[in-house]
Design a protein around this motif. Structure first.
Motif, PDB file in Angstrom:
ATOM      1  N   VAL A   1       0.830  -1.200   0.000  1.00  0.00           N
ATOM      2  CA  VAL A   1       0.000   0.000   0.000  1.00  0.00           C
ATOM      3  C   VAL A   1       0.867   1.255   0.000  1.00  0.00           C
ATOM      4  CG1 VAL A   1      -1.682   1.328   1.327  1.00  0.00           C
ATOM      5  CG2 VAL A   1      -1.942  -1.150   1.117  1.00  0.00           C
ATOM      6  N   LEU A   2       1.866   1.277   0.849  1.00  0.00           N
ATOM      7  CA  LEU A   2       2.716   2.468   0.953  1.00  0.00           C
ATOM      8  C   LEU A   2       3.528   2.671  -0.321  1.00  0.00           C
ATOM      9  CD1 LEU A   2       3.492   4.760   2.816  1.00  0.00           C
ATOM     10  CD2 LEU A   2       5.301   3.328   3.779  1.00  0.00           C
ATOM     11  N   LEU A   3       4.029   1.585  -0.902  1.00  0.00           N
ATOM     12  CA  LEU A   3       4.812   1.710  -2.128  1.00  0.00           C
ATOM     13  C   LEU A   3       3.946   2.195  -3.290  1.00  0.00           C
ATOM     14  CD1 LEU A   3       7.060  -1.448  -1.841  1.00  0.00           C
ATOM     15  CD2 LEU A   3       7.875   0.885  -2.124  1.00  0.00           C
ATOM     16  N   SER A   4       2.699   1.733  -3.367  1.00  0.00           N
ATOM     17  CA  SER A   4       1.843   2.140  -4.482  1.00  0.00           C
ATOM     18  C   SER A   4       1.381   3.583  -4.359  1.00  0.00           C
ATOM     19  CB  SER A   4       0.630   1.204  -4.582  1.00  0.00           C
ATOM     20  OG  SER A   4      -0.188   1.327  -3.436  1.00  0.00           O
ATOM     21  N   ARG A   5       1.258   4.078  -3.132  1.00  0.00           N
ATOM     22  CA  ARG A   5       0.745   5.432  -2.937  1.00  0.00           C
ATOM     23  C   ARG A   5       1.847   6.467  -2.734  1.00  0.00           C
ATOM     24  NH1 ARG A   5      -4.485   4.460   1.089  1.00  0.00           N
ATOM     25  NH2 ARG A   5      -5.575   2.963  -0.273  1.00  0.00           N
TER      26      ARG A   5
END
Length: 608
Positions: free
Chosen positions: A68-72
């Protein structure tokens, strides 16, 4: 303050808001101070700790927050860390296990990677030595090897065979090896050549005329063999719901499978895609009028018309803004503040306060400097002390000037300047109307909607669906569009220095660093144009576009230069061993001439 931090850490919604704010700031400000200025050392260490847990990686039990953090907010992590997460989590259990072992030093892998050393197959081709995980030494023995599938294709039907192959093989997690019919060569180098030949066929001008795939360049149907754009290839728009649109969807589904499979197996697909296309297809971004210049430039079909219309629309919008300001001031019976007539810029948030007293108020800068657009000055729109009729006449003169500019393109109709497809309400009847000053703004909006949304929706859907047959396309949201292009398709520019050449092109059999032919070769390679550099890379490594990391990231390490006899022969490229066999020529001029000849006729002489 400590209490506040603790409460935020326990509140997922607060964390989500903080991440969204960071993403908005990054998008708004851009990479100020360089990309590394946004990297978070603390988050990077935490993600690295998670990736060091080999059991969690191999079993697919990574915490959800990592993806989630990498995609956002992927910009918070260095590229190397994001690549490690991609290879560890996106390609399935068998690939994750293989990658973990490569990282631990067990070697093996696909044996075909074009990518950097932390990519699949790039962690070391040999089987040597043990590694360390969490400080513990492990044995170099592998738990298993990736299954390989070997298939045969025909050179004279490369595109048809490739489409059939990708339809059948895209969902397989095994390593794909390609052979050419009636040829003895096999292995990673031959598979690389397969991707190179398919990419070249997809860029064929004749093929693009037969099956419209890409926006045509300025040379049209009668130009050189391959289409070339300054900023890369972008899908040719097709009327939605038509057979042409369905054919384009199928073609881009094939390109998506090819793209995904090359990335999965660690190959470079030398297809120069426009980053704007990947922003729409992979990152899910909506393209706008501001993106027109990055796709439709002077070399693009319709690029000149689009540029001309944008200039007219800019003047028309400026004129409308000037008239709006004039009418608003007149309606209040007021004038501009004392001290002259200050310029009005669109980067100023103007509140004209039409209902209350006081003049123009509430001026506040809200737009980044790079996006400031000059709108008008009060002098352009109205002189508060002048007669209203004179202002109206001046405005009419400006409108007439815009009409005169439109007349310069007497052939301009209300149709897509790229394909000629009729737009707007008239397009539904198949007949294009005329463009004039009254509808030029709406015309440009319709062009943007067609070339970036309606006309390419099927292509974007097909490409994304094709990638998802190989691995989840959302796994690439940790990267920018430019990074994705470089990762899967290689870098556009082939740049190297003399120091790069000394480190990555090494003397081999019967040559030393002081041998004149070796030194002449490096001096020649350091000064040749990009086209010759790409030809050299294809000649010795079947890799015409450099992977991320440049020369140092070539799949089999450094290029070796070995001596060959007799002197009169042309240089030979050995792609399987990534070597150049170079006769000991008598002069630098002779070497340059023979090397140029070998590269020019490499497709006819055969890559050995």
């Amino acid at each position: 303050m400590i209490a506040r931090r603790s409460s935020i850490g326990r509140d997922p919604s607060a964390v989500a808001v903080a991440i969204a704010l960071l993403a908005a700031l990054h998008s708004w400000l851009g990479p100020i101070g360089g990309a590394s200025a946004w990297h978070s050392d603390g988050l990077t260490r935490k993600l690295q700790d998670q990736l060091d847990d080999a059991v969690a990686v191999a079993s697919g039990a990574m915490p959800a927050w990592t993806s989630v953090l990498l995609s956002r907010a992927g910009f918070l992590f260095p590229l190397k860390t994001r690549l490690r997460h991609l290879y560890s989590t996106a390609f399935g259990t068998s690939r994750s296990v293989t990658f973990v072992q490569e990282q631990a030093g067990a070697g093996g892998g696909t044996g075909a990677a074009d990518g950097p050393g932390d990519g699949p197959g790039g962690g070391g081709g040999g089987g040597g030595g043990g590694g360390h995980v969490h400080g513990r030494s492990i044995n170099a023995r592998r738990l298993g090897t990736l299954r390989r599938e070997r298939v045969t294709v025909q050179r004279n039907a490369i595109l048809d065979d490739a489409e059939l192959l990708m339809r059948r093989h895209a969902k397989h997690k095994s390593v794909l090896e390609v052979l050419f019919e009636n040829e003895e060569g096999f292995g990673g180098a031959v598979t690389k050549e397969f991707y190179n030949k398919v990419a070249a066929a997809l860029q064929s001008r004749a093929g693009n005329v037969e099956t419209p795939t890409w926006v045509m360049d300025e040379d049209g149907a009668s130009g050189p063999e391959h289409i070339w754009h300054t900023n890369g290839l972008f899908p040719a728009p097709a009327p939605p719901g038509t057979p042409e649109s369905e054919a384009a969807r199928k073609r881009f589904a094939f390109i998506g499978r090819l793209f995904g499979k090359a990335l999965l197996d660690g190959h470079i697909l030398p297809l120069p895609l426009n980053p704007a296309f990947l922003r729409a297809a992979i990152l899910g971004e909506a393209l706008t009028e501001d993106d027109l210049s990055s796709v439709f430039d002077a070399r693009s079909a319709g690029g000149g018309v689009i540029s001309f219309v944008r200039a007219i629309v800019k003047d028309a919008r400026r004129q409308r803004e000037c008239l709006r300001v004039r009418d608003a001031v007149r309606a209040r019976g007021g004038a501009f503040p004392p001290g002259g007539n200050p310029s009005l810029d669109l980067d100023l948030d103007l509140d004209l306060d039409l209902d209350g007293g006081g003049g123009v108020r509430g001026v506040e800068e809200v737009t980044p400097p790079a996006k400031r657009v000059r709108a008008c000055t009060p002098d352009d729109a109205v002189d508060a002390d002048a007669d209203a009729d004179a202002d109206a006449d001046a405005a009419a003169d400006d409108v007439g000037a815009l009409d005169a500019r439109l007349e310069e393109l007497a052939y301009l109709t209300y149709a897509c300047p790229v394909t000629g497809h009729a737009l707007g309400a008239a397009g539904e009847a198949g007949e294009a109307g005329e463009v004039n000053i009254a509808n030029v703004v709406e015309y440009l909006e319709d062009v943007v909607a067609y070339v970036f949304r309606d006309g390419v929706a099927a292509q974007i859907e097909g490409f994304r669906a094709g990638v998802c047959e190989v691995f989840p396309a959302d796994a690439l949201k940790a990267f920018t569009a430019r990074e994705i292009v470089d990762l899967a398709c290689g870098k556009d520019a082939v740049a190297w220095t003399m120091d790069d050449l000394r480190r990555c092109v090494l003397p081999g059999f019967q040559y030393t660093a002081e041998s004149p032919p070796y030194r002449w070769l490096l001096e020649t390679l350091a000064t040749v144009p990009d086209e010759t550099k790409r030809a050299f890379l294809e000649f010795v490594a079947v890799c015409p576009r450099l992977p991320p990391g440049g020369l140092a990231a070539l799949p089999r390490g450094p290029i070796r230069v070995n001596r060959m006899d007799p002197v009169g022969k042309l240089p030979e490229g050995r792609t399987c061993s990534q070597e150049l066999r170079l006769p000991a020529y008598a002069s630098k001029e002779e070497l340059a001439k023979k090397l140029t000849l070998a590269l020019e006729y490499r497709d006819h002489l055969g890559i050995q």
